[in-house]
Scaffold this active site. Structure first.
Site, mmCIF file in Angstrom:
data_model
loop_
_atom_site.group_PDB
_atom_site.id
_atom_site.type_symbol
_atom_site.label_atom_id
_atom_site.label_comp_id
_atom_site.label_asym_id
_atom_site.label_seq_id
_atom_site.Cartn_x
_atom_site.Cartn_y
_atom_site.Cartn_z
ATOM 1 N N CYS A 14 12.959 35.309 0.880
ATOM 2 C CA CYS A 14 12.786 34.822 -0.488
ATOM 3 C C CYS A 14 12.916 33.309 -0.517
ATOM 4 O O CYS A 14 13.208 32.667 0.495
ATOM 5 C CB CYS A 14 13.798 35.458 -1.438
ATOM 6 N N CYS A 17 16.106 31.773 0.806
ATOM 7 C CA CYS A 17 16.169 31.635 2.263
ATOM 8 C C CYS A 17 15.550 30.299 2.686
ATOM 9 O O CYS A 17 16.098 29.586 3.537
ATOM 10 C CB CYS A 17 15.420 32.780 2.946
ATOM 11 N N ASP A 434 -18.499 6.428 -2.096
ATOM 12 C CA ASP A 434 -19.173 5.397 -1.311
ATOM 13 C C ASP A 434 -20.665 5.746 -1.285
ATOM 14 O O ASP A 434 -21.028 6.920 -1.241
ATOM 15 C CB ASP A 434 -18.599 5.377 0.110
ATOM 16 N N ASP A 632 -17.283 8.005 4.437
ATOM 17 C CA ASP A 632 -17.725 8.638 5.678
ATOM 18 C C ASP A 632 -16.602 8.771 6.693
ATOM 19 O O ASP A 632 -16.813 9.253 7.799
ATOM 20 C CB ASP A 632 -18.907 7.882 6.291
ATOM 21 N N ASP A 636 -14.365 3.432 5.821
ATOM 22 C CA ASP A 636 -13.628 3.526 4.565
ATOM 23 C C ASP A 636 -12.174 3.949 4.731
ATOM 24 O O ASP A 636 -11.527 4.345 3.764
ATOM 25 C CB ASP A 636 -14.330 4.538 3.639
#
Length: 759
Positions: A14, A17, A434, A632, A636
């Site tokens: 759970c 835990c 871009d 790309d 960038d």
């Protein structure tokens, strides 16, 4: 030096835990960050090797009551572990059912079947039946239910109670209360010596049913990983001195000469030495048309060879292959923890102790104020509160949705490197695209050449020679055009490039300077002779390029880069999602606006240098907008890192895989819309999961405590509480699995990692 390693953590059940393991690891000196995922049962730890060792980290996990297990690389070991878990649960569940059904019959049958009680008493004394109930309930409690004791005691020992603690306390209370009523019934007030053996057995059995079904469902959440793993063949045909032999793919090393027969999958990454064929690379690039391959061409592991045969030299093997890195990326995304889950884990860390306090208060109130027999009512209400409040659903709400969502995204060709990126993409306000390679095809073509008192071919040959050393798409277009005309290109003796401006080179004794208008203007050239023509070209979405030779302006050229198929549809789709759309480019303002108008984009950021893209992203963020930058993945990188979500599009090469938070393996811009739509659907699923998990507990704890008894006389049976708790977890997992049926809103020209491609 900071290092990172991942391992499996067995025994978590759970959200409490998860919180306990993270808290335990966080207290270790040298551990800088620890992220634990319940659905994948994985922990990722960043630590300082000089201060703490992996062995000490494993010991801390054991000390918290759980078992750290090494993650064995590749193949389908994860499936084997899941299967082992399901086998153990199936065994315990079978045992529990075999003994629980008779207990329920003995306890409930006389109240349901007329005359059964009298028949049973004639057969054996009533006390003997009570002892038989005890005998049948004991294996369920301590054999089938031993996991709850083992982990529950560990939770209590570390003062961090969780789901196992609640099940252990609730079932044990019912069991040992019943034992006392059988052994020493005289110690109980009149009317309270009731047996609850059937309740203790049914609680454990129903929770095991829920855990078993949950384990099966959780196994289905990682289908995408298994499909990706199966893309790599198990063996490869390698050339040796004694001839070709088959070896295990794990044993390949860089430099091995590998033969690929018609129809085979390529085992690892490499470069073709001899032979030709067509290779289906759709699972990597998304492009459905097989690609022609010959000597010198690269091939990628997992792709499918056509009818030809070839031999290639292995370049990347094991964890270094593109496919292995894609798998690792998906695994990391599934194991990561977005902010919404971090909040849930903090809540779960205090939720269970509060539930125990509520159960004690419930017992006290019923015992002090309840109707006779008060002890019975107090006991039933307290046990029901303990059982119904298990926070399993809370711990599964986010990771199951993240696992299914990122797996589905991988099938669509969208790879989320981090689960946090999925949430950030879902909450984005603006997409900055871009231009070159994202909206356009990235393969410009030379369309115009105008000269001043210079021969056109001679000028083009000089300019193309200067551009040979540049990898810019515009440079490639000029060089290709010169070669198509059959021009001979000299090798430059010197070369210097200024990103965003242009190039300068010495060619055949001439100084050649080529670039954008800002570059030539900075060098002091008067561009007036070409001004009118340049404006007309820009309005036609063509980019003007100027050239000077030996200090004299001699030519203006123009290149055009057409929009990709589906670019306008992609922009329209983003707008339908409520996203603002902007385009950023280094192109001239008029050219940029012409391209933007064709794509349907209103906001244009033109004449932006590579380092200026970061500033534009920051400017938008300062306006309070959450920015997605799409590029790309090569030039960038700074902007991809600055944006709230960086999306690298269109290649699947090394650079693209290392850039951005999201990798779109297809070059189709419509994939952005599909990824954003899936991200939003996943976030909505997480929200619904949380609403169910929390609202469910908030609503049912008062009901379990007996809040409706004064009004309608309704008291929740602990057996029904156990069933309700299991239903809560199953709802969350099955709700997350609905994401597997997600259908992309925009069809792509290419398919990505689809079911058809992953076979």
């Amino acid at each position: 030096m900071t290092e990172h390693f991942d391992l499996r953590v067995q025994g978590m059940t759970c959200a409490a835990c998860v919180a306990r393991v993270e808290r335990k690891l966080g207290k270790l000196a040298g551990v800088q960050a620890a992220t634990v995922n319940l659905a994948t049962e994985r922990a990722g730890i960043d630590y300082l090797a000089a201060e703490v060792s992996p062995e000490r980290i494993r010991a801390a996990i054991r000390d918290a009551g759980y078992e750290p297990v090494e993650i064995v690389e590749r193949k389908d070991r994860e499936s084997e572990a899941r299967e082992a878990e399901q086998t153990a649960l199936r065994r315990d569940l079978s045992l529990a059912l075999a003994f629980t059904l008779p207990v329920v019959f003995l306890a409930m049958g006389p109240m349901i079947v007329p005359g059964l009680d009298a028949a049973m008493v004639r057969l054996l004394p009533r006390a003997a039946w009570h002892w038989l109930e005890w005998l049948l309930a004991t294996p369920v409690q301590f054999i089938a239910g031993r996991r709850f004791y083992r982990q529950g005691w560990a939770e209590l020992r570390h003062f961090s109670p969780g789901m196992n603690t609640l099940v252990m306390l609730g079932s044990s209370a019912a069991y040992f209360y019943s034992v006392l009523t059988v052994v020493v019934p005289a110690i109980f007030p009149a009317g309270t010596a009731n047996r609850y053996f059937e309740a203790s057995a049914v609680i454990i059995t129903l929770i095991l049913v829920g855990k078993y079904l949950e384990a099966q469902a959780k196994g289905r959440t990682s289908d995408a990983i298994r499909k990706l793993i199966r893309l790599q063949p198990e063996t490869a045909l390698v050339e040796r001195d004694e001839g070709p032999i088959e070896v295990r793919v794990e044993d390949l090393v860089p430099g091995d000469r590998v033969r690929v027969r018609p129809g085979d999958r390529v085992p690892v990454d490499g470069r073709i030495i001899d032979g030709t064929s067509y290779v289906d690379e759709s699972m990597i690039t998304g492009e459905p048309v097989p690609v022609s391959k010959g000597p010198g061409d690269e091939v990628v592991g997992g792709t499918v060879n056509g009818n030809g045969a070839f031999t290639f030299g292995a370049t990347r093997v094991g964890a270094d292959t593109v496919l292995a890195r894609i798998i690792k990326m998906v695994e990391d995304a599934q194991a990561s923890k977005p902010p919404i889950q971090q909040l849930a884990d903090r809540i779960a860390g205090v939720f269970v102790p509060i539930v125990i306090v509520v159960a004690l208060i419930t017992f006290g109130v019923w015992f002090a104020l309840g109707p006779a027999p008060a002890l019975t009512y107090a006991f039933v209400a307290a046990v029901s509160v303990l059982v119904i409040a298990c926070p399993c659903a809370m711990g599964l709400a986010t990771p199951t949705a993240i696992m299914v969502g990122t797996g589905k995204a991988a099938e669509m060709g969208a790879l989320f490197r981090r689960g946090t990126a999925l949430e950030a993409l879902a909450r984005a306000d603006i997409v900055v695209l871009d231009k070159t390679g994202t909206l356009t095809r990235g393969r410009p073509e030379l369309t115009d050449v105008e000269t001043i008192e210079a021969d056109e071919n001679e000028t083009l040959a000089l300019v193309a020679a200067a551009e040979q050393s540049s990898e810019h798409p515009i440079s490639t277009a000029i060089v290709d055009a010169a070669r198509q005309r059959g021009l001979s290109l000299s090798k430059p003796t010197s070369f210097r490039a200024e990103p965003g401006f242009g190039v300068e080179a010495e060619v055949a004794g001439h100084l050649v300077q080529v670039g954008a208008d800002r570059y030539l203007a900075r060098l002091g050239f008067d561009l007036t002779p070409f001004r009118d023509r340049a404006l007309r070209l820009a309005d036609a979405a063509r980019t003007p390029i100027y050239a000077a030779v030996d200090g004299r302006l001699v030519a203006m050229m123009a290149v055009a880069d057409p929009l990709k198929e589906g670019a306008a549809e992609a922009v329209s789709g983003m707008k339908r999602l409520g996203l603002a759309v902007a385009m950023v480019t280094g192109d001239h303002e008029r050219t940029a606006r012409a391209v933007a108008a064709e794509a349907g984009i209103d906001e244009v950021l033109a004449e932006v240098l590579p380092d200026g893209k970061v500033a534009e992203v920051k400017r938008l963020q300062q306006r309070g907008q959450r920015v997605v930058f799409v590029g790309d993945g090569i030039n960038d990188a700074p902007a991809l890192a600055q944006a709230d979500v960086g999306v690298a599009i269109g290649t699947g090469t090394d650079i693209a895989i290392e850039s951005g938070d999201v990798i779109l393996m297809s070059g189709d811009p419509r994939a952005i819309v599909n990824a954003a739509t899936l991200a939003r659907r996943t976030l909505r699923t997480i929200g619904l999961n949380f609403f169910w998990a929390y609202a469910y507990n908030v609503a049912l704890i008062p009901l379990a405590a007996g809040a409706l008894f004064p009004l309608i006389g309704l008291m929740l049976n602990p057996m029904l509480a156990a069933a309700a708790m299991s239903v809560s977890s199953l709802f969350v997992v099955t709700n997350s699995l609905r994401l597997r049926r997600f259908v992309a809103p925009l069809a792509l020209e290419s398919g990505g990692l689809s079911h058809d491609n992953i076979t």
